[in-house]
Write an enzyme that holds these catalytic residues in place. Structure first.
Site, PDB file in Angstrom:
ATOM      1  N   ASP A  56       0.920  -1.442  -0.069  1.00 34.73           N
ATOM      2  CA  ASP A  56       0.043  -0.171   0.124  1.00 34.73           C
ATOM      3  C   ASP A  56       0.297   1.411  -0.184  1.00 34.73           C
ATOM      4  OD1 ASP A  56      -2.290   1.258   0.289  1.00 34.73           O
ATOM      5  OD2 ASP A  56      -2.089   1.984   2.207  1.00 34.73           O
ATOM      6  N   THR A  89      -2.953   5.717  -4.353  1.00 40.19           N
ATOM      7  CA  THR A  89      -1.855   6.198  -4.016  1.00 40.19           C
ATOM      8  C   THR A  89      -1.158   6.164  -4.648  1.00 40.19           C
ATOM      9  OG1 THR A  89      -1.518   4.467  -1.736  1.00 40.19           O
ATOM     10  CG2 THR A  89      -3.217   6.573  -1.571  1.00 40.19           C
ATOM     11  N   THR A  90      -0.607   5.528  -4.533  1.00 41.02           N
ATOM     12  CA  THR A  90       0.488   5.018  -5.567  1.00 41.02           C
ATOM     13  C   THR A  90       0.617   5.434  -6.779  1.00 41.02           C
ATOM     14  OG1 THR A  90       0.730   2.697  -4.503  1.00 41.02           O
ATOM     15  CG2 THR A  90       2.482   3.280  -6.190  1.00 41.02           C
ATOM     16  N   ASP A 381      -9.238   0.124   1.518  1.00 43.11           N
ATOM     17  CA  ASP A 381      -8.992   1.178   0.329  1.00 43.11           C
ATOM     18  C   ASP A 381     -10.493   0.163  -0.868  1.00 43.11           C
ATOM     19  OD1 ASP A 381      -6.975   1.761   0.475  1.00 43.11           O
ATOM     20  OD2 ASP A 381      -5.538   0.439  -1.048  1.00 43.11           O
TER      21      ASP A 381
END
Length: 552
Positions: A56, A89-90, A381
């Site tokens: 994550d 997010t990545t 998520d």
């Protein structure tokens, strides 16, 4: 004339820009290999030996010991993405890093940072328009698509082995807590239990409280239970002022103790008169009160967290009250069953069989603590993306399809823009290619071949064409069920652009005293810069990224 302290440092112009860009790129590079269904995991180890193993992006960046201020701006991109959407997010961080990389090349060609910033903003606005025009509408009744969205969010994470089951549970949980005021995923409580397999995870339509009965003589289970939630204590009331009681003979002491006992009995009698079968208390319960509660056949739990009290009240249809004296009939909740059960070697209280439960609990299982933690992150998520989809009602295909389409359309758009801004827009288009290229690299495929094939499909009008990381083929992602909310992409582009522009516009890094208008995070020690030390570990020696060297 010397203005700063003699040990202070100041970096100006292209040196400052280069230093900050290098910091931002290094952060993006650190999480890039986690992107996609075949992304790798990171192991983070702290000084005391604690270990986090995760895929994550936001968790990795939060746990890393990052010292550089510009690098922390990129970390904030992932945190914003997590707060707003819960996934992507990545992607957001990788795009931000690539925008900086492309900008650096333009700066070397003497394109001014302000011009680049203006072009980037124009490109971001155009990108959001293109995404919104091509978004696919989804209704709240389309359960199949919601499950696909939850499943896509968990792909590539530790929970992938059981993602189909978990996706079903996540959708059920979000639909259960949805009401006229919207969807608050805080009403979905997540309980982690080490032991069993991920497939043993379950959804409880009600609340699981990590507490036991306060007295062994209380029943293990009550059915058709009336529930009271009290944000106070079941103890003898203390006086408002400091008081001293002088006892001169044993009879007076006994009378004093009898009065205390009588008061506790009256509290319990009040609960009995209201027909209460279970009481959950935020503070303590006196030993004598426990005795009377057990005698009356009432299950009681003490020192229950505020959040759990609110969930119990919401789930059972009751209200949290301040004390027993405040209870009336409308404050009580109802549950079909309240029982103490053993799960994973721990005793917990299960409040179940609640009619139209508006607060539910996901019980997540896993073989080890690290596995359960990663399953929880994957589920968080998935909860976020299902909530976002229900709020916005729009989704996009995954697999690098939106980024490839944006890259092509932004190149066309650049030609219609005059001035040097078109160079920045073209650079923005090139930066978006980082997503499909990284997906290909992480899957062990040739990134150039994959990009060429993707562009060919999109040139022929196939907006949903994306990269299948397992086979290497270019397939229709919508048909394959690989979809994610529109907001994941729009928020990622928006946050990445803002962070990149902010970093590019910095042309002077100066040692400061105690900043009054600095970071809004008062507790963020990583951002503190010593006045006399010239921003030492974080800013000095950027060849090795200063304080980031050990963490990267």
């Amino acid at each position: 004339m010397i203005i700063l302290g003699e040990d202070s440092q100041r970096t100006q112009g292209k040196d400052a820009q280069s230093m900050n860009i290098t910091a931002g790129k290094a952060v993006a590079e650190s999480v890039r290999t986690t992107l996609g269904p075949k992304g790798m995991d990171k192991m983070l180890v702290d000084s005391s030996g604690g270990v986090v193993v995760t895929n994550d992006g936001v968790t990795i960046l939060k746990e890393m010991d990052i010292d550089h201020p510009a690098a922390n701006m990129i970390v904030e991109v992932s945190e914003t993405q997590e707060d707003e959407v819960g996934d992507g997010t990545t992607t957001a961080v990788v795009i931000a890093g690539e925008l900086l990389d492309q900008a650096e090349e333009l700066i070397e060609q003497d394109v001014h940072a302000t011009t680049i910033a203006q072009g980037f903003r124009q490109a971001a606005e155009k990108a959001k328009e293109v995404l919104e025009d091509n978004a696919i509408d989804v209704s709240a009744d389309d359960r199949e698509t919601l499950v696909k969205i939850a499943s896509t969010a968990m792909t590539g994470k530790g929970a992938e082995s059981a993602k189909d089951r978990l996706a079903e549970l996540v959708v059920d949980a979000v639909l259960a807590v949805a009401d006229d005021d919207g969807i608050d995923t805080d009403n979905v409580s997540v309980e982690k239990v080490v032991g069993g397999s991920i497939d043993n995870s379950e959804l409880i339509e009600g609340v699981v409280v990590d507490k036991e009965r306060v007295d062994e003589n209380m029943p293990y289970m009550v059915e058709d239970a009336t529930v009271a939630t009290i944000d106070g204590a079941l103890e003898v009331r203390e006086t408002e002022i400091d008081a001293e009681v002088n006892v001169t003979d044993p009879d007076q002491l006994q009378e004093f103790l009898d009065r205390e006992e009588q008061e506790l009995k009256e509290l319990v009698d009040t609960l009995v008169d209201h027909g209460v079968d279970a009481v959950f208390v935020g503070d303590g319960i006196d030993d004598m009160a426990q005795h009377y509660l057990a005698k009356a056949g009432i299950i009681a739990a003490r020192r229950v967290k505020d959040s759990d009290l609110k969930r119990i009240a919401r789930s059972t249809g009751g209200k949290v009250v301040g004390s027993v004296d405040d209870i009336d009939e409308g404050d009580l909740g109802f549950a079909g069953s309240i029982a103490q059960k053993d799960i994973g070697g721990d005793e917990r209280l299960f409040i179940e069989d609640v009619e139209d439960a508006k607060s539910v609990t996901l019980v997540l299982r896993g073989g080890t603590e690290h596995v359960v933690d990663e399953v929880e992150r994957a589920v968080e998520d998935a909860l976020g993306v299902v909530r976002t989809t229900l709020e916005d009602g729009k989704v996009l295909p995954g697999g690098g399809a939106p980024e490839t389409e944006l890259s092509l359309q932004l190149r066309d758009f650049a030609g219609s823009v005059g001035g040097r801004e078109q160079l920045a827009i073209e650079a923005f288009a090139d930066a978006l290619d980082i997503v499909p290229r990284t997906l290909a690299e992480n899957a062990g495929l040739d990134p150039i071949d994959s990009l060429v094939d993707l562009r060919q499909k999109h040139d022929s009008g196939q907006f949903a064409a994306g990269l299948d990381a397992y086979s290497g083929d270019i397939i229709d992602m919508e048909e394959e069920g690989v979809v994610e909310p529109l907001r994941v992409k729009t928020q990622a582009i928006e946050s990445a652009t803002e962070a990149a522009v902010m970093i590019l516009r910095i042309d002077d890094v100066i040692a400061a005293g105690d900043l009054k208008g600095g970071s809004s995070d008062d507790d963020d020690d990583d951002m503190d810069m010593p006045a006399g030390g010239g921003m030492g570990g974080g800013m000095g020696g950027m060849g090795g990224m200063g304080g980031m060297g050990g963490a990267m």
